[in-house]
Design an enzyme around this catalytic site. Structure first.
Site, PDB file in Angstrom:
ATOM      1  N   TYR A  64       0.834  -1.190   0.000  1.00 39.76           N
ATOM      2  CA  TYR A  64       0.000   0.000   0.000  1.00 39.76           C
ATOM      3  C   TYR A  64       0.878   1.252   0.000  1.00 39.76           C
ATOM      4  O   TYR A  64       2.097   1.168  -0.037  1.00 39.76           O
ATOM      5  CB  TYR A  64      -0.980  -0.059   1.170  1.00 39.76           C
ATOM      6  N   GLY A 104      -4.702 -14.093  12.836  1.00 42.06           N
ATOM      7  CA  GLY A 104      -5.685 -13.756  11.820  1.00 42.06           C
ATOM      8  C   GLY A 104      -6.626 -14.907  11.534  1.00 42.06           C
ATOM      9  O   GLY A 104      -7.664 -15.060  12.165  1.00 42.06           O
ATOM     10  N   ARG A 105      -6.239 -15.752  10.581  1.00 40.95           N
ATOM     11  CA  ARG A 105      -7.125 -16.847  10.157  1.00 40.95           C
ATOM     12  C   ARG A 105      -7.537 -17.750  11.322  1.00 40.95           C
ATOM     13  O   ARG A 105      -8.665 -18.234  11.365  1.00 40.95           O
ATOM     14  CB  ARG A 105      -6.436 -17.674   9.073  1.00 40.95           C
TER      15      ARG A 105
END
Length: 370
Positions: free
Chosen positions: A181, A322-323
């Site tokens: 980003y 996260g997951r």
């Protein structure tokens, strides 16, 4: 006490444990960028589940900086008002509320993953993108390279978003300088080929990030922590690497950053990444050991004993999940029982499901491997 469940104090904020929620994009806001019931349940569930720091998804500081038209934002007051009850609920559960601020740069304006992350055309709400240079990312449209006025506008957008985060009551702000980003686009020599003061060597390529950090620190209270997520390597020769990350971390500490969150990759497409359990932990360990900066580790950390070892061995100050949290939102509470952290309290509504704490298996395991 398990090391994973030992509180961590940064400035005036004490996080109840070191098992933290990694930012996870939901692509579930409307075109107005406001979070709603999905985000309350999604983030609130992690707080109920015992996480220490509950971090929002990448939240755009400007409409043009959204990853997709369905991203959350903090560029207007209506969005701030929509975040307020979510922040309040997270804090009421004893968790620390954090927001990750982002500008996606040349990777903005794509559809959600379940729609192929394709470029969004103008007739579907798409917009022109900007970047460090006019180099496109893969098949995405070429961005417009930011000039000095555009860079100043980006810095001001981060500053305004941080001020709104302050007023909403967020405890922590994290700046997203990873995954290709905008802030990472300026850092990476694979993308940043500028010849002005925002390009060239490490000092020039780091300039925008440091300007954003300084601008945010002007409005972010001294007693609240500021984090930065970095891609510790581009996984490609000639790109950003671990040495650059250590050097940057040393500088960030002098600008009021309290912890470096170490991820990797994303600057350019089609890069082979050696994904595997704990594959990014070494980056957090280097930042902590060589830069003297607190760090967080992320990346396929799933078992409580793994997370415990990472913190206990001083590889990182906290672990971002996260997951595994998507699969088990109550992972921290279950991990506390598995690690023998008997003093971790369950919500009274769920107390009947609490398993009996086990004796800590990690101590012997640590002894065997040391």
């Amino acid at each position: 006490m398990s090391e994973l469940f030992r509180p961590l104090t940064m400035r005036g904020v004490t996080v109840r444990n070191r098992a933290w929620v990694a930012p996870m994009c939901q692509y579930s806001a409307g075109p107005d960028g406001r979070p709603h019931d999905w985000h309350l349940v999604h983030l609130g569930g992690f707080a109920v589940g015992g996480a220490g720091l509950v971090m929002t998804e990448a939240t755009a500081v400007d409409p043009a900086g959204r990853l997709s038209p369905a991203d959350t934002g903090l560029w207007d007051d209506a969005q701030a008002e929509a975040w307020a009850p979510i922040v309040r609920f997270v804090q009421e559960q004893g968790a620390t509320a954090g927001v990750q601020l982002v500008h996606a740069g040349r990777k903005a304006c794509t559809s959600p993953p379940w729609d192929g992350q394709r470029p969004v055309p103008p007739d579907e709400g798409g917009w022109p993108t900007v970047g460090a240079t006019s180099l496109p990312f893969g098949r995405l449209p070429a961005p417009t390279a930011l000039d000095d006025a555009g860079i100043a506008a980006v810095v001001a957008s981060f500053r305004r978003a941080a001020a709104r985060a302050r007023d909403v009551g967020f405890d922590v702000v994290e700046l997203h300088a990873a995954h290709g980003y905008l802030l990472h686009q300026f850092l990476s020599p694979l993308v940043n080929t500028r010849s002005d003061r925002y390009g060239g060597g490490l000092v020039g390529r780091s300039r925008l990030l440091l300007e954003v950090v300084d601008a945010v620190r002007e409005v972010w209270p001294d007693d609240r922590p500021l984090l930065v997520r970095v891609s510790a390597t581009d996984w490609l020769e000639g790109g950003w690497d671990g040495d650059d990350t250590v050097a940057l971390a040393r500088v960030l500490g002098g600008h009021g950053v309290d912890l470096v969150d170490c991820s990797s990759g994303g600057a350019v497409p089609d890069v082979a990444v050696p994904v595997g359990p704990r594959y990014q932990v070494g980056f957090a360990e280097r930042v902590r050991a060589e830069a003297g900066m607190p760090s967080a580790a992320v990346g396929l950390i799933t078992a409580p004993c793994e997370a415990e070892e990472i913190v206990a061995r001083g590889q990182a100050d906290a672990v971002m999940l996260g997951r595994e949290l998507l699969r088990q939102p109550h992972w921290p509470l279950l991990a506390a029982a598995e690690l023998g952290a008997a003093d971790v309290s369950w919500p009274p509504q769920y107390a009947g499901a609490r398993p009996a704490p086990r004796s800590r298996p990690t101590d012997n395991h640590l002894q065997e491997e040391q």
